[in-house]
Write a protein that holds these residues in place. Structure first.
Motif, PDB file in Angstrom:
ATOM      1  N   GLN A  16       0.949  -1.502   0.015  1.00 21.61           N
ATOM      2  CA  GLN A  16       0.326  -0.277  -0.208  1.00 21.61           C
ATOM      3  C   GLN A  16       0.981   1.296  -0.087  1.00 21.61           C
ATOM      4  OE1 GLN A  16      -2.003  -0.928   3.627  1.00 21.61           O
ATOM      5  NE2 GLN A  16      -3.881  -1.590   1.925  1.00 21.61           N
ATOM      6  N   THR A  17       1.670   1.122   0.785  1.00 23.36           N
ATOM      7  CA  THR A  17       2.688   2.791   1.066  1.00 23.36           C
ATOM      8  C   THR A  17       3.910   2.598  -0.210  1.00 23.36           C
ATOM      9  OG1 THR A  17       3.266   1.920   3.023  1.00 23.36           O
ATOM     10  CG2 THR A  17       4.479   3.536   2.202  1.00 23.36           C
ATOM     11  N   PHE A  18       3.856   1.596  -1.013  1.00 21.71           N
ATOM     12  CA  PHE A  18       4.680   1.307  -2.837  1.00 21.71           C
ATOM     13  C   PHE A  18       3.589   2.208  -3.726  1.00 21.71           C
ATOM     14  CE2 PHE A  18       5.512  -0.309  -7.244  1.00 21.71           C
ATOM     15  CZ  PHE A  18       6.927   0.268  -6.487  1.00 21.71           C
ATOM     16  N   ALA A  20       0.488   3.770  -3.085  1.00 23.34           N
ATOM     17  CA  ALA A  20       1.042   5.385  -3.243  1.00 23.34           C
ATOM     18  C   ALA A  20       1.234   6.041  -3.586  1.00 23.34           C
ATOM     19  CB  ALA A  20       0.673   5.755  -1.736  1.00 23.34           C
ATOM     20  N   PHE A  21       2.490   5.872  -3.326  1.00 25.33           N
ATOM     21  CA  PHE A  21       4.115   6.318  -3.649  1.00 25.33           C
ATOM     22  C   PHE A  21       4.690   6.081  -5.034  1.00 25.33           C
ATOM     23  CE2 PHE A  21       8.610   7.048  -4.572  1.00 25.33           C
ATOM     24  CZ  PHE A  21       9.736   7.590  -3.957  1.00 25.33           C
ATOM     25  N   VAL A  22       3.814   5.293  -6.291  1.00 27.36           N
ATOM     26  CA  VAL A  22       4.560   5.357  -7.969  1.00 27.36           C
ATOM     27  C   VAL A  22       2.922   5.922  -8.202  1.00 27.36           C
ATOM     28  CG1 VAL A  22       5.874   3.793  -7.162  1.00 27.36           C
ATOM     29  CG2 VAL A  22       3.805   3.642  -7.540  1.00 27.36           C
ATOM     30  N   GLY A  23       1.602   6.067  -7.031  1.00 24.28           N
ATOM     31  CA  GLY A  23       0.166   5.620  -7.759  1.00 24.28           C
ATOM     32  C   GLY A  23      -0.223   4.609  -7.691  1.00 24.28           C
ATOM     33  N   GLU A  24      -1.376   4.962  -7.425  1.00 27.61           N
ATOM     34  CA  GLU A  24      -2.358   3.428  -7.515  1.00 27.61           C
ATOM     35  C   GLU A  24      -3.140   2.796  -8.309  1.00 27.61           C
ATOM     36  OE1 GLU A  24      -4.932   3.306  -4.197  1.00 27.61           O
ATOM     37  OE2 GLU A  24      -3.577   4.495  -2.728  1.00 27.61           O
ATOM     38  N   ASP A  25      -2.958   3.263  -9.583  1.00 27.89           N
ATOM     39  CA  ASP A  25      -3.881   3.332 -10.760  1.00 27.89           C
ATOM     40  C   ASP A  25      -3.089   2.656 -12.148  1.00 27.89           C
ATOM     41  OD1 ASP A  25      -6.156   3.412  -9.515  1.00 27.89           O
ATOM     42  OD2 ASP A  25      -6.215   5.599  -9.934  1.00 27.89           O
ATOM     43  N   ARG A  26      -2.027   2.239 -11.982  1.00 25.81           N
ATOM     44  CA  ARG A  26      -0.518   2.096 -12.317  1.00 25.81           C
ATOM     45  C   ARG A  26      -0.607   0.877 -12.560  1.00 25.81           C
ATOM     46  NH1 ARG A  26       4.170   5.184 -11.645  1.00 25.81           N
ATOM     47  NH2 ARG A  26       4.997   4.715 -13.373  1.00 25.81           N
ATOM     48  N   SER A  27      -0.036   0.203 -13.598  1.00 30.60           N
ATOM     49  CA  SER A  27       0.328  -1.265 -14.445  1.00 30.60           C
ATOM     50  C   SER A  27       1.618  -1.064 -14.059  1.00 30.60           C
ATOM     51  CB  SER A  27      -0.251  -0.912 -15.290  1.00 30.60           C
ATOM     52  OG  SER A  27       0.538  -0.512 -16.893  1.00 30.60           O
ATOM     53  N   VAL A  28       2.281  -2.822 -13.043  1.00 31.67           N
ATOM     54  CA  VAL A  28       3.723  -3.051 -13.134  1.00 31.67           C
ATOM     55  C   VAL A  28       4.292  -2.579 -14.454  1.00 31.67           C
ATOM     56  CG1 VAL A  28       4.477  -5.465 -12.807  1.00 31.67           C
ATOM     57  CG2 VAL A  28       2.337  -4.918 -11.472  1.00 31.67           C
ATOM     58  N   GLN A  29       3.432  -2.672 -15.867  1.00 31.16           N
ATOM     59  CA  GLN A  29       4.635  -2.697 -16.602  1.00 31.16           C
ATOM     60  C   GLN A  29       5.304  -1.024 -16.793  1.00 31.16           C
ATOM     61  OE1 GLN A  29       1.937  -4.578 -16.868  1.00 31.16           O
ATOM     62  NE2 GLN A  29       2.431  -6.518 -17.262  1.00 31.16           N
ATOM     63  N   SER A  30       4.515   0.171 -16.090  1.00 32.20           N
ATOM     64  CA  SER A  30       4.684   1.218 -16.399  1.00 32.20           C
ATOM     65  C   SER A  30       5.624   1.825 -15.440  1.00 32.20           C
ATOM     66  CB  SER A  30       3.487   1.524 -16.064  1.00 32.20           C
ATOM     67  OG  SER A  30       2.946   1.932 -15.424  1.00 32.20           O
ATOM     68  N   LEU A  31       5.949   0.745 -14.198  1.00 36.28           N
ATOM     69  CA  LEU A  31       7.150   1.391 -13.643  1.00 36.28           C
ATOM     70  C   LEU A  31       8.517   0.863 -13.809  1.00 36.28           C
ATOM     71  CD1 LEU A  31       5.310  -1.350  -9.905  1.00 36.28           C
ATOM     72  CD2 LEU A  31       5.117   2.057 -10.767  1.00 36.28           C
ATOM     73  N   THR A  32       9.061   1.826 -13.577  1.00 38.94           N
ATOM     74  CA  THR A  32      10.665   2.404 -14.242  1.00 38.94           C
ATOM     75  C   THR A  32      11.704   1.914 -12.609  1.00 38.94           C
ATOM     76  OG1 THR A  32      10.888   4.463 -13.387  1.00 38.94           O
ATOM     77  CG2 THR A  32       9.355   4.290 -15.769  1.00 38.94           C
ATOM     78  N   PRO A  33      12.920   1.547 -13.636  1.00 42.90           N
ATOM     79  CA  PRO A  33      13.943   1.216 -12.021  1.00 42.90           C
ATOM     80  C   PRO A  33      14.241   2.447 -11.300  1.00 42.90           C
ATOM     81  CG  PRO A  33      14.335   0.385 -14.052  1.00 42.90           C
ATOM     82  CD  PRO A  33      13.238   1.180 -14.693  1.00 42.90           C
ATOM     83  N   THR A  34      14.251   3.717 -11.959  1.00 41.80           N
ATOM     84  CA  THR A  34      14.102   5.429 -10.907  1.00 41.80           C
ATOM     85  C   THR A  34      13.231   4.826  -9.796  1.00 41.80           C
ATOM     86  OG1 THR A  34      15.252   5.940 -13.779  1.00 41.80           O
ATOM     87  CG2 THR A  34      14.636   7.179 -11.625  1.00 41.80           C
ATOM     88  N   GLU A  35      11.640   4.652 -10.542  1.00 42.98           N
ATOM     89  CA  GLU A  35      10.447   5.050  -9.444  1.00 42.98           C
ATOM     90  C   GLU A  35      10.933   3.657  -8.286  1.00 42.98           C
ATOM     91  OE1 GLU A  35       6.950   6.529 -11.261  1.00 42.98           O
ATOM     92  OE2 GLU A  35       7.606   4.133 -12.275  1.00 42.98           O
ATOM     93  N   ILE A  36      11.649   2.569  -8.271  1.00 37.46           N
ATOM     94  CA  ILE A  36      11.908   1.751  -7.443  1.00 37.46           C
ATOM     95  C   ILE A  36      13.285   2.208  -6.974  1.00 37.46           C
ATOM     96  CG2 ILE A  36      12.711  -0.974  -7.149  1.00 37.46           C
ATOM     97  CD1 ILE A  36       9.716  -0.609  -8.603  1.00 37.46           C
TER      98      ILE A  36
END
Length: 90
Positions: A16-18, A20-36
């Motif tokens: 839940q914290t993650f 909220a940090f990256v955006g709750e309506d995001r797909s896993v494929q849209s996450l970038t290494p920079t965001e992690i």
């Protein structure tokens, strides 16, 4: 091997914290290494149990990390942060 109920609850909090940090309506494929990386650094910057700290209570993780740095608060260990990253990596 099944996880204990308490471990599942803790993993959910981390997710839940993650989210909220990256955006709750995001797909896993849209996450970038920079965001992690940004999540890891922000999580590292806040003290353990940061949400219960009077100075950080009610803040989003980004804001709490910024404030914790400003106040020079103790930070979370890499062991804890890496365990939390393992919880969301699946």
């Amino acid at each position: 091997k099944e996880k204990r109920p308490d471990t599942v609850r803790q993993d959910r909090k981390v997710m839940q914290t993650f989210a909220a940090f990256v955006g709750e309506d995001r797909s896993v494929q849209s996450l970038t290494p920079t965001e992690i990386f940004d999540f890891r650094e922000a999580r590292r910057a806040v003290p353990p149990k940061w949400q219960a700290k009077r100075e950080l209570r009610g803040m989003a993780l980004r804001d709490a990390a910024r404030e914790a740095r400003r106040l020079d608060l103790r930070f979370t260990s890499f062991v804890t942060v890496n365990r939390e990253l393992s919880a969301i990596s699946g």
